[in-house]
Design an enzyme around this catalytic site. Structure first.
Site, mmCIF file in Angstrom:
data_model
loop_
_atom_site.group_PDB
_atom_site.id
_atom_site.type_symbol
_atom_site.label_atom_id
_atom_site.label_comp_id
_atom_site.label_asym_id
_atom_site.label_seq_id
_atom_site.Cartn_x
_atom_site.Cartn_y
_atom_site.Cartn_z
ATOM 1 N N GLY A 1 0.844 -1.193 0.000
ATOM 2 C CA GLY A 1 0.000 0.000 0.000
ATOM 3 C C GLY A 1 0.868 1.226 0.000
ATOM 4 C CB CYS B 1 5.256 -4.050 0.105
ATOM 5 S SG CYS B 1 5.714 -2.349 -0.155
ATOM 6 C CE1 TYR B 2 1.087 1.012 5.690
ATOM 7 C CE2 TYR B 2 -0.416 -0.861 5.740
ATOM 8 C CZ TYR B 2 -0.023 0.371 6.223
ATOM 9 O OH TYR B 2 -0.733 0.974 7.231
ATOM 10 C CG HIS C 1 5.513 -5.612 -4.786
ATOM 11 N ND1 HIS C 1 4.272 -5.512 -4.205
ATOM 12 C CD2 HIS C 1 6.141 -4.442 -4.523
ATOM 13 C CE1 HIS C 1 4.142 -4.344 -3.622
ATOM 14 N NE2 HIS C 1 5.267 -3.668 -3.797
ATOM 15 C CD GLU D 1 2.527 -8.411 -5.452
ATOM 16 O OE1 GLU D 1 3.368 -9.106 -4.861
ATOM 17 O OE2 GLU D 1 2.268 -7.243 -5.114
ATOM 18 C CB SER E 1 -20.604 -6.682 -27.031
ATOM 19 O OG SER E 1 -19.676 -7.589 -26.455
ATOM 20 N N GLY E 2 -21.570 -9.851 -27.615
ATOM 21 C CA GLY E 2 -21.120 -11.043 -28.319
ATOM 22 C C GLY E 2 -19.658 -11.337 -28.031
ATOM 23 N N GLY E 3 -18.999 -10.433 -27.305
ATOM 24 C CA GLY E 3 -17.604 -10.651 -26.935
ATOM 25 C C GLY E 3 -17.514 -11.585 -25.730
ATOM 26 C CB VAL E 4 -14.541 -13.075 -24.030
ATOM 27 C CG1 VAL E 4 -14.304 -14.126 -22.980
ATOM 28 C CG2 VAL E 4 -13.826 -13.407 -25.314
ATOM 29 C CG ASP E 5 -14.666 -9.316 -21.295
ATOM 30 O OD1 ASP E 5 -14.070 -10.391 -21.494
ATOM 31 O OD2 ASP E 5 -14.122 -8.208 -21.391
ATOM 32 C CB SER E 6 -21.008 -8.751 -22.544
ATOM 33 O OG SER E 6 -20.928 -9.066 -23.909
ATOM 34 C CB SER E 7 -20.658 -14.040 -24.198
ATOM 35 O OG SER E 7 -20.781 -13.243 -25.332
ATOM 36 C CE LYS F 1 -10.810 -10.627 -23.303
ATOM 37 N NZ LYS F 1 -11.632 -9.403 -23.437
#
Ligand code: XMP
Length: 520
Positions: free
Chosen positions: A55, A82-83, A168, A170, A222-228, A376
């Site tokens: 942080g 870290c923090y 870090h 990660e 939209s037909g894209g990955v995320d909204s589908s 994603k």
């Protein structure tokens, strides 16, 4: 079903979700909670380990985030990063030396004592360090396990199940960081590596059911990955076997979709996946509004506003027929959340990205964002577990304003048709060459530049098509792809021969920056 998890407490770092994601890569469920989450909330996730994130503050700052010290007494292993290291040291009675300013950078860490956290990791390793405050006096029972030339890099009190690192683990810049987090999750916490997409689906479906209850929801698809994926997931929650879904998906043809996309998306999502999908062909509305407009930002704004207007009309109609809609489903991903958070201050608007921004406020809808903690590739995996076709899951990103940002100059139906044909050839040939999934985006752009050519014995005077293909991790930066000559040759031959109105093909060899991926 109880899912044991590792809870990441977020002290305001940019990377907190990345920590959770790295842990999830080991099939261990991990969730990010705010630093001041109540013990009850933390316990509700059945934690087998706690991570205290980094942080921007110093523990002695006024208003610095302090977690309830009882999180250190839950009896499960704790890893401070870290923090998080400084908070641990401070909370357990050690001393932290405040630094003038925080610095980030590559550093070399040397291990000075054996530690389960570093099992299998070489004695000297390179890390991404955040030099800030440093631990000056360790709390009782703690020992130093790694250091840099002039700072503490790792400390621990294994008896009390406390571990902490100043760097870090990660981020990509700490190449062996994933090993360290794996050691913590699997070896030290003993978390079972059983968390799968199926768990995520089941718990999300249960959560959405509880949240939405009996109300109706709507989704801009939209037909894209995320909204589908978001729609299919929420659909599972809002449908019981006998009744039809309380989720209605609205898919708008804005006149600048790709070839046959309007039909294909309906086929995939309605016919194959069974979503309650309303498809609205608003081509005329959009084309009328776009007539005579050439300025890129004006085009984007027109499409964004018109989209909201069309969607609003549809929502009203649906409400009239089916009853009040209270919720809007959005396929927001974690990187979208970071990007819209103004941690970096007001930055210059390069392009106004349009998706469904503005909708929830205008329509007074509450948001369901089931994917907002995921990246994603995690969403693709969930989609696969939901039984969705690869055609949707592997789709390259496609901008909200569609082909309009790839038709330079005025957008007309004729030009859109011309570009659709070029685009289909580019994408088709790239798929044929087995490159589609290896490339972030590949597409055609129609330029309003006319040049002289010769076909047969005829003089031609026609438009130029630019071909663009880029590699990218997240769309923020990109490199142009050196497509094989053979592929370029076929694309060029086919476009000139098959698309009337185009007689010249050029290849875009601009990276981002200084270019952007889309031309407008
Ligand atoms: P640029 O052109 O800014 O694009 O380098 C970066 C990435 O974002 C996509 N893009 C959009 N995506 N709505 C979207 O959902 C938009 O308005 C939009 N504009 C650009 C672009 O395709 C690339 O992947």
């Amino acid at each position: 079903m109880e899912t044991q998890s590792i809870v990441v407490l977020d002290f305001g770092a940019q990377y907190s979700q990345l920590i959770a994601r790295r842990i999830r890569e080991n099939k261990v469920f991990s969730v990010v909670l705010p630093f001041n989450a109540s013990l009850d909330e933390i316990r509700s996730y059945s934690p087998v380990g706690i991570v205290l994130s980094g942080g921007p503050s110093s523990v002695y700052d006024e208003g610095a985030p302090h977690a309830d010290k009882k999180v250190l007494e839950l009896g499960v292993p704790v890893l401070g990063i870290c923090y998080g290291l400084q908070f641990m040291v401070y909370a357990l009675g050690g001393k932290v030396r405040p630094a003038e300013k925080r610095e980030y950078g590559h550093a070399t860490v040397e291990r000075v004592a054996d530690s389960r956290l570093f099992e299998g990791v070489p004695k000297v390793l390179s890390v991404w360090m955040s030099h800030g405050d440093s631990a000056e006096e360790l709390p009782p029972g703690f020992r130093l396990t790694a250091k840099t030339a002039n700072a503490v890099a790792a400390v621990e009190n294994a008896e009390q199940k406390m571990w902490a690192v100043q760097f870090h683990p990660e981020v990509h810049h700490t190449p062996l960081g994933a090993d360290i987090l794996r050691n913590f999750a699997l070896k030290i916490c003993g978390a079972p590596p059983t968390w799968t997409g199926q768990h995520f689906i089941e718990s999300t479906v249960a959560a959405v059911k509880a949240q939405v209850g009996k109300s109706d929801a709507i989704c801009a698809l939209s037909g894209g990955v995320d909204s589908s994926v978001a729609a299919v997931l929420v659909d599972r929650a809002l449908r019981d076997s006998s009744a039809k879904s309380k989720l209605t998906c609205v898919f708008v043809n804005n006149g600048v979709l790709r070839k046959n996309e309007f039909e294909k998306v309906q086929q995939n999502l309605r016919d194959n996946l069974g979503l309650h999908l309303v498809a609205v062909d608003a081509t005329e509305r959009f084309m009328k509004k776009l007539a005579g407009v050439t300025d890129p930002e004006t085009k984007r704004k027109i499409i964004g506003n018109e989209f909201i207007a069309v969607f609003d009309d549809e929502a009203r109609r649906i409400e009239k027929e089916e009853g009040k809609v209270d919720w809007l489903v959005q396929g927001t991903l974690y990187p979208d959340v970071i990007e819209s958070r103004s941690v970096r201050g007001p930055s210059q608007v390069i392009k106004t990205h349009h998706n469904v921004g503005g909708l929830p406020e205008k329509m007074k809808l509450k948001l369901i964002e089931p994917l907002k903690d995921l990246f994603k590739d995690e969403v693709r995996r969930i989609g696969r577990d939901l039984g969705m076709p690869e055609e949707i899951l592997q789709r390259q990103p496609f901008p909200g304003p569609g082909l309009a940002v790839r038709i330079l100059g005025e957008v007309t139906k004729e030009r859109a048709d011309m570009l659709r044909d070029c685009d289909e050839i580019v994408v088709g040939e790239i798929k044929k060459a087995g490159l589609y999934q290896k490339i972030w985006q590949s597409f055609a752009v129609l330029l309003p530049v006319m040049s002289v050519g010769v076909m047969g014995d005829q003089r031609t005077y026609a438009y130029t098509c630019a071909v663009r293909a880029v590699h990218s991790e997240d769309g923020m930066t990109a490199d142009w792809v050196p497509l094989p000559y053979e592929v370029l040759k076929t694309i060029s031959n086919r476009i000139v021969n098959e698309v009337r109105g185009v007689n010249r093909i050029v290849y875009d060899i601009t990276s981002k920056p200084p270019g952007t991926i889309e031309w407008e």
